[in-house]
Each structure stands twice: as structure tokens, then as C-alpha cells.
Scaffold this active site. Structure first.
Site, mmCIF file in Angstrom:
data_model
loop_
_atom_site.group_PDB
_atom_site.id
_atom_site.type_symbol
_atom_site.label_atom_id
_atom_site.label_comp_id
_atom_site.label_asym_id
_atom_site.label_seq_id
_atom_site.Cartn_x
_atom_site.Cartn_y
_atom_site.Cartn_z
ATOM 1 N N GLU A 147 0.758 -0.950 -0.615
ATOM 2 C CA GLU A 147 -0.302 -0.097 -0.091
ATOM 3 C C GLU A 147 1.143 1.160 0.310
ATOM 4 O OE1 GLU A 147 -2.229 -3.145 1.369
ATOM 5 O OE2 GLU A 147 -0.834 -2.778 1.644
ATOM 6 N N GLN A 207 -7.509 -1.982 -1.439
ATOM 7 C CA GLN A 207 -8.510 -3.013 -1.741
ATOM 8 C C GLN A 207 -9.297 -2.613 -0.395
ATOM 9 O OE1 GLN A 207 -7.855 -7.613 -1.647
ATOM 10 N NE2 GLN A 207 -7.392 -6.965 -3.967
ATOM 11 N N PHE A 208 -8.982 -2.200 0.624
ATOM 12 C CA PHE A 208 -9.927 -2.411 1.380
ATOM 13 C C PHE A 208 -9.645 -1.291 2.694
ATOM 14 C CE2 PHE A 208 -10.392 -6.217 0.361
ATOM 15 C CZ PHE A 208 -12.132 -6.575 0.205
ATOM 16 N N ALA A 209 -10.234 -0.024 2.496
ATOM 17 C CA ALA A 209 -10.179 1.012 3.420
ATOM 18 C C ALA A 209 -9.269 0.680 4.969
ATOM 19 C CB ALA A 209 -11.379 1.553 4.325
ATOM 20 N N ASP A 210 -9.502 -0.719 5.828
ATOM 21 C CA ASP A 210 -9.124 -1.333 6.441
ATOM 22 C C ASP A 210 -7.700 -1.198 6.163
ATOM 23 O OD1 ASP A 210 -11.119 -2.986 8.058
ATOM 24 O OD2 ASP A 210 -11.369 -2.912 5.954
ATOM 25 N N ILE A 230 -5.200 0.429 4.004
ATOM 26 C CA ILE A 230 -4.878 1.863 4.298
ATOM 27 C C ILE A 230 -3.658 2.040 5.350
ATOM 28 C CG2 ILE A 230 -7.113 3.795 5.298
ATOM 29 C CD1 ILE A 230 -6.481 4.914 2.259
ATOM 30 N N PRO A 276 -0.746 1.310 5.753
ATOM 31 C CA PRO A 276 0.258 1.378 6.038
ATOM 32 C C PRO A 276 0.452 2.065 4.718
ATOM 33 C CG PRO A 276 -0.173 -1.290 5.367
ATOM 34 C CD PRO A 276 -1.304 0.274 5.743
ATOM 35 N N HIS A 318 -12.311 -6.002 7.105
ATOM 36 C CA HIS A 318 -12.688 -5.502 5.801
ATOM 37 C C HIS A 318 -14.195 -4.612 5.682
ATOM 38 C CE1 HIS A 318 -9.916 -9.506 5.226
ATOM 39 N NE2 HIS A 318 -10.384 -8.929 4.144
#
Length: 700
Positions: free
Chosen positions: A421, A443-446, A448, A450, A490
Site C-alpha cells: 500500500e 483494496q479495502f479501507a482497513d 490503507i 501502511p 474488511h
């Protein structure tokens, strides 16, 4: 005396006498500048480092750069700046944080350059965070490679192909983000040189405390990253080696790592002085490797008269001291300079195109509106590209939000990345610098987190700290939100974190038409934009969210960022009677609000913010004044959230217009979204919870 010299390296590179004397002159500057700065510590109050001990490798690197190249120095690289043609006075203006500092207008530290001049190598903005420049620099090389492969860059010959030089301290390569950069450089065979200046120190930590291996040993883990080692204190050897490396990268377009051991002859910084942490014997040993002394001795051996060198040193001392006096008296920035260059001006200032075309093809779901917007962008703009995890041809995105795009435009334009990321986000800074228009996906907000280091440290501050020279056009797509028992990793909402990063824009559409119009505006915006795309609204699968499907706007439809929309109007009669309120929300909140307000016909206006930063404060204020009763609705837990801050701001600015305390509704306060669907539903807001809040508010 001969006009050229060949150092004892094969094949030999001829070094002009002018080049040698120029190197000696600039080393004289560096030596005198360090002395002047130390003698004027009270005036030189802003933290700074000097390049003493690193001059030889830096000057060699600088002399071989061309105006079409890109270089990413680090905070000790003042000799690179002098080597590309900057004057001591220019550097001193930054040292003293003066208004006319050519790099940042007095906003950034010493030797933190941002340069965009036609006759000099390009230096995009970079932060002071150790090693963070590796990813933007690699992104720049990635962008150059992309433009070449797409036929968008034409060069006269191999000698005129641009390269990227990324300067790093040896301690920096222990950073994980440097590994991400190396990975992508070898994976895509990028035209970049990582110049490692190894002075054995990482602030007060000595090498055996912070590194398990040397940089060349570390590089063995990245097959295709060719290594050269050079004595970084010997200008002749540095120039010979880098001449060969630069020429190879220009011709063959592949990455190199150059490892240059150098002595540290100054302080770590002015704030961490050498006498505080360095053993005396180690410092004395370092002095025996002084590049300035070594070059002087070599020049005399070659045949230069000592009197010539003495004269150069005398002129250098005079110039440095005169420059410092001028810089001391230069004007400081004024109050008018504080807020300039917050955002780069966007070309999108009004809504255009047809939201509901006459000859429409019917309704589309949000995910298809995003897909079609991306398709239209790629078709129209060859400099645009899309990359991220699983967006390539095999899958087309885990939500099919990139379906068919790789097949249409090729794997060079739409491609997968490793699970990196930081690279996905940070590389867009370099991509933008060389003229690409990157669209990337986390891919997922969770996941983000890094990438936040790059987003906060590199992207968000570039325009402001470069004094307007390097805006970053970067569109970052982030699927967000809870639905369908996605579980704790997720389903998260992270908008409060993002809206606290000044310098980026945050967009959150709630329906297909807004998705397409905002997506286009985000692409054309010259600032970093994060577009949050709620997974539960992608196909309107969440009960009560069918209205997220809309007629698809035409290709020219675009909505300015920072403009809210009234998603539901209240009856003017109810407003006049004082029986109304407004819900201010966004994303899935729009549908909880619509369904929750059905029990109060005509009494509830809904404002869909659409863009969280910049916020449409004007529409918010008008709605508050119109109704006097306000509910702010969010999917996040409300404590310390964007929504809670908005609630307080409304109360502070419109207290005299309020007929009730500002209400706030969000998710339950738990550390994560539970996997169990019953627990997930209990945690989230709902139409029923909204209805209960509305009843209390309207009856206040």
C-alpha cells in the site's frame, strides 16, 4: 599541464580540468559554509545538516545529471545542490527560512529542495522522513518507463534518456518502504539509481546497532538490482564509476545501487552535535578520509599549482561570507505567505454535462458508474493508468470495479501490484511529477494504514512545502464501509483519519450519478484525492439503498469537489411552522436517513455532503439556519470523529440559530466491526435508530 585526466578505472572516462577545479571550488564552499554556520549558531537556529564528508560522491552525482533527469536528494545533500548549479546564497536563504528561499519560500528545512527549472535537473518535493523518498523516486522512474512503453516519450538518442537518482543514507535502507521501492524497481526494470551514502551512523546509532548487513549484501535479495561499490571520499573514482552507471541506465533502462562509504565530518544535525555521541577516536579517523583534503592532494599530484588552489579557496571563503551577510538581511515570509499554496487550483469549478441524458440507457449501479468513468478516462487520456492489488486482467478488482479494463487497455496500463500500500499510494507522487495521471486502488479501507505514511508525509504536503511547484495529481480509490458480515478487517470506516490530513481532498459519493461526476472531477483535480466507495452501495444490496442506482450521466458529466447536494427536501410549510430538521450525512448515511425519515413526512431535509474535504460549509450553514434543528449522521463511531467535529463546529458558528442541541448518531463504540451479522447490525446505525433520534429532535 594536460586539460584532462583519466582515473585508474577501466574503461577510462576523461575528466576535464574545468570539472576538477569546479569540484574543488564547490568543496571549498561546503567547507566554509559549515564553518560559517557553526560560528553563527544563534542565527542558524533552524535545524540543519551539512554535507561535510559526503562532498565527493554528491558532486560526482550532480555533475553527471542533465536537465531532463530527476533527482531525489536527502537532507545532507547540499553538495548535490551546489553541483547542479545552485549558489551558496540560494541554500542560505533556505537555511535561514527566508521568503525568497527558491525551494520552499521559507517553509522547509535546509537542503530539502523542490526545483523545477528548465536548465537544471528536476527535484520534486520530498519530506524529511528517512527513506520515504525511495517510493516517490521509484514512482517517477516507473512513470518514465510507462511513458516510454506507451510511446508518449520521444528521445533524440540514448544520451538524452532521462533517469532518476534517489539518494539515501545507509541507515535508511532498513526502512520497509525502501524494500518496496527496490521490489518494484527490479520487477519493472526501472531506470533508477539508488545512491547509498554510507557514513556508518544513523543519528547516534552506529552501524552494528542498526544493520544486520551492508547495502550491497541487502541488495542481493533483489535480483536485477545491479550493485557498484565506490570510495565515496574519492571524487575521481566517484566520477568514473557514476559515469559508467549513468550511461548504462540511460541505455539499458534498469536499476542500479551504488554504495559509497563516506566519512561523517559534521554533526548529524545542528541539533544533534557530534560531540554528544561520537567517540573522539572515531571522529579523528573519519578526518583522515576528508574528500576535500584528498582532492586537493590529487590535484597537486596531477599538476595543478598549489597557488591556483589557494586562490580558489580564498575566493570561496569570501563568496560564502558575503552570501551569508546577504542572506541574513533578506526578508522573512510575511502573514500573506502563510496560507498560499494550500490546494492547487482545480479546473473543475462548476457542474457540467447531463446528469440525466435524454437518450439514457437506464439505471446503473454505483460500481458500474465507477467502472465506466475509469474506462472513459483511459480512452481519452493515454497518460492515465490504473494499478493496485488485483485490478489486473485475471480478476478486474475484487468488486469487479476494474472488470474488462486490462483487456481493453493492456497490462501496461492496468496492472496488479504487490501487496504494498505504501508503494501504491506513494508512487503516485513520482508518477505525477513526470507527467502521468495515476489512478490507484487500495483494496479495502482497513488496509490503507501502511500507505498513510506516504499520503501524509509526501503527497499531502508537496504543493505547500514546494511553494506551489509540485502539485500531485493522484486519485486513490478506497472501498469502504460495513455490509454483509465483512468482519473486522474488511468493513472499517476511516474518513476521520483522512480528513485530518491537510492538503488532500476526500470524496464520498452515495449514488451512481454522483460517483461518476465526482470520479471525473477527482481525476482532473491537481491535488491528491481519496475517493471512498461504499461496498454496500456498489450494487445496492443493502436493504433500503436501491436509490443508489441512478440513470447514468453522460461522459461529460462532472461535479465540482466541495459541493454538497440536497438529497431530500422538506416541505416549506413544515419549515415555516418550525416543525422541520436537517440530517447532514454522507455515504450509507443518506439511506439510513431517507428510510428513517419516512415516519416524518415533509419534516426532514437531507444534505448529502458528497465531499468531506473541502466541506461545503455554505450549504451546511444555510440548512442549519433554515431548520434550527440538526442531526449529524455517520457510519463511524462518533467519539473524536469527523462527524463529532462537524457537530461542534455547527454549534459554535450557528448557536444563535439552533432550537435544540445538535444531535449526533453513529456506530456503537467498539474497537472493530464484529463478524457475526447480528452483532454487525447492532453496531451500525439503522433507519430505526435514525427515526428514534428524529423523534427526540423534532419534539425538543
Amino acid at each position: 599541464m594536460e586539460n584532462t585526466i583519466a582515473a585508474p578505472t577501466t574503461p577510462k572516462v576523461r575528466i576535464e580540468s574545468d570539472t576538477l577545479l569546479n569540484a574543488f571550488e564547490l568543496m571549498s564552499y561546503v567547507s566554509e559554509m559549515a564553518l560559517v554556520y557553526d560560528q553563527n549558531r544563534e542565527l542558524c537556529k533552524y535545524v540543519h545538516s551539512t554535507s561535510r564528508g559526503h562532498e565527493a560522491i554528491q558532486l560526482a552525482a550532480a555533475f553527471l545529471l542533465k536537465p531532463f533527469d530527476y533527482v531525489y536528494p536527502y537532507y545532507r545533500d547540499e553538495s548535490i545542490l551546489l553541483g547542479i548549479g545552485m549558489e551558496p546564497y540560494d541554500l542560505m536563504l533556505q537555511l535561514l527560512a527566508k521568503k525568497d528561499d527558491p525551494f520552499s519560500g521559507g517553509r522547509h528545512y535546509y537542503a530539502h529542495p523542490s526545483l523545477r527549472l528548465p536548465d537544471k535537473p528536476k527535484i520534486p518535493y520530498q519530506s524529511s522522513a528517512t527513506g520515504m523518498q525511495a517510493i516517490p523516486a521509484t514512482g517517477a522512474a516507473h512513470g518514465l518507463k510507462y511513458l516510454e512503453e506507451q510511446g508518449l516519450a520521444k528521445y533524440a538518442d540514448a544520451d538524452h534518456t532521462p533517469i532518476v537518482v534517489c539518494s539515501l543514507g545507509d541507515g535508511a535502507i532498513t526502512e520497509g518502504e525502501v524494500s518496496e521501492a527496490f521490489q518494484m524497481a527490479v520487477l519493472h526494470k526501472l531506470p533508477i539509481i539508488y545512491l547509498i551514502q554510507d557514513n556508518n551512523w544513523s543519528i547516534s546509532a552506529y552501524k552494528d546497532e542498526f544493520a544486520a548487513m551492508s547495502a550491497p549484501e541487502f541488495a542481493k535479495g533483489f535480483p536485477g538490482l545491479e550493485v557498484r561499490q565506490v570510495d565515496g571520499a574519492d571524487f575521481l573514482e566517484c566520477y568514473q564509476t557514476l559515469s559508467q552507471v549513468y550511461a548504462t541506465v540511460r541505455r539499458e533502462r534498469r536499476p542500479f545501487l551504488v554504495h559509497a562509504p563516506v566519512p561523517l565530518l559534521g554533526h548529524h544535525t545542528s541539533g544533534v552535535r557530534k560531540e554528544w555521541y561520537r567517540p573522539q577516536e572515531e571522529y579523528l579517523d573519519a578526518q583522515t578520509k576528508d574528500p576535500y583534503v584528498i582532492l586537493r592532494k590529487q590535484l597537486i599530484e596531477i599538476g595543478f599549482a598549489p597557488s591556483i588552489l589557494d586562490d580558489i579557496e580564498q575566493r570561496a571563503r569570501q563568496k560564502v561570507r558575503e552570501s551569508f551577510e546577504r542572506a541574513k538581511n533578506a526578508p522573512d515570509p510575511g502573514p500573506e505567505d502563510l496560507h498560499t499554496y494550500y490546494y492547487a487550483p482545480t479546473p473543475v469549478t462548476e457542474e457540467k454535462g447531463e446528469r440525466v441524458p435524454v437518450n439514457n440507457k437506464g439505471e446503473v449501479v454505483m460500481v458500474d458508474a465507477a467502472l465506466h468513468a475509469m474506462d472513459e478516462i483511459l480512452r481519452k487520456h493515454p497518460e492515465a493508468l490504473l494499478y493496485g492489488q488485483d485490478v489486473g486482467g485475471r480478476l478486474g478488482g475484487v468488486f469487479r470495479e476494474a472488470a474488462t479494463l486490462a483487456a481493453k487497455y493492456g497490462k501496461g496500463r492496468v496492472f496488479n501490484t504487490p501487496i504494498q500500500e505504501a508503494y501504491i499510494i506513494g508512487s503516485t507522487a513520482g508518477m505525477s511529477a513526470v507527467g502521468c495521471k495515476p489512478v490507484v486502488e487500495v483494496q479495502f479501507a482497513d488496509y490503507i494504514w501502511p500507505g498513510l505514511n506516504q499520503l501524509f508525509t509526501e503527497l499531502s504536503r508537496s504543493y505547500y512545502l514546494s511553494n506551489g511547484k509540485w502539485p500531485i495529481q493522484s486519485l486513490i480509490r478506497v472501498p469502504i464501509g460495513a455490509y454483509g458480515a465483512g468482519g473486522p478487517f474488511h468493513s472499517s470506516s476511516v474518513e476521520s483519519i483522512l480528513t485530518n490530513i491537510r492538503g488532500i481532498k476526500v470524496v464520498y459519493p452515495s449514488n451512481a450519478a454522483d460517483m461518476k461526476g465526482l470520479f471525473k472531477a477527482a481525476f482532473y483535480d491537481p491535488n491528491p484525492v481519496v475517493i471512498l466507495e461504499h461496498k454496500g452501495l456498489y450494487w445496492s444490496k443493502v436493504p433500503g439503498s436501491k436509490e443508489a442506482r441512478t440513470i447514468e450521466p453522460d461522459e461529460n458529466y462532472i461535479i465540482p469537489l466541495g459541493k454538497a447536494r440536497v438529497a431530500q427536501e422538506a416541505d416549506p410549510k413544515e419549515i415555516k411552522r418550525g416543525n422541520s430538521c436537517v440530517i447532514i450525512t454522507y455515504g450509507m448515511g443518506v439511506y439510513w436517513a431517507k428510510n428513517g425519515s419516512k415516519s416524518f413526512p415533509g419534516q426532514v431535509e437531507i444534505v448529502d455532503l458528497r465531499t468531506l474535504e473541502p466541506l461545503d460549509w455554505e450549504m451546511v450553514g444555510e440548512a442549519v439556519k433554515r431548520h434550527g434543528k440538526v442531526l449529524v449522521l455517520t457510519e463511524e463511531p462518533p467519539l473524536n470523529s469527523f462527524a463529532e467535529a462537524l457537530t461542534g463546529r455547527i454549534a459554535r458558528h450557528f448557536f444563535q440559530h439552533l432550537d435544540a442541541p445538535v444531535a449526533l448518531l453513529g456506530s456503537e463504540m467498539v474497537p472493530a466491526i464484529p463478524l457475526n451479522s447480528t452483532l454487525e447490525a447492532l453496531m451500525l446505525p439503522s433507519a430505526e435508530k435514525v427515526a428514534r433520534e428524529l423523534e427526540k429532535l423534532l419534539n425538543y
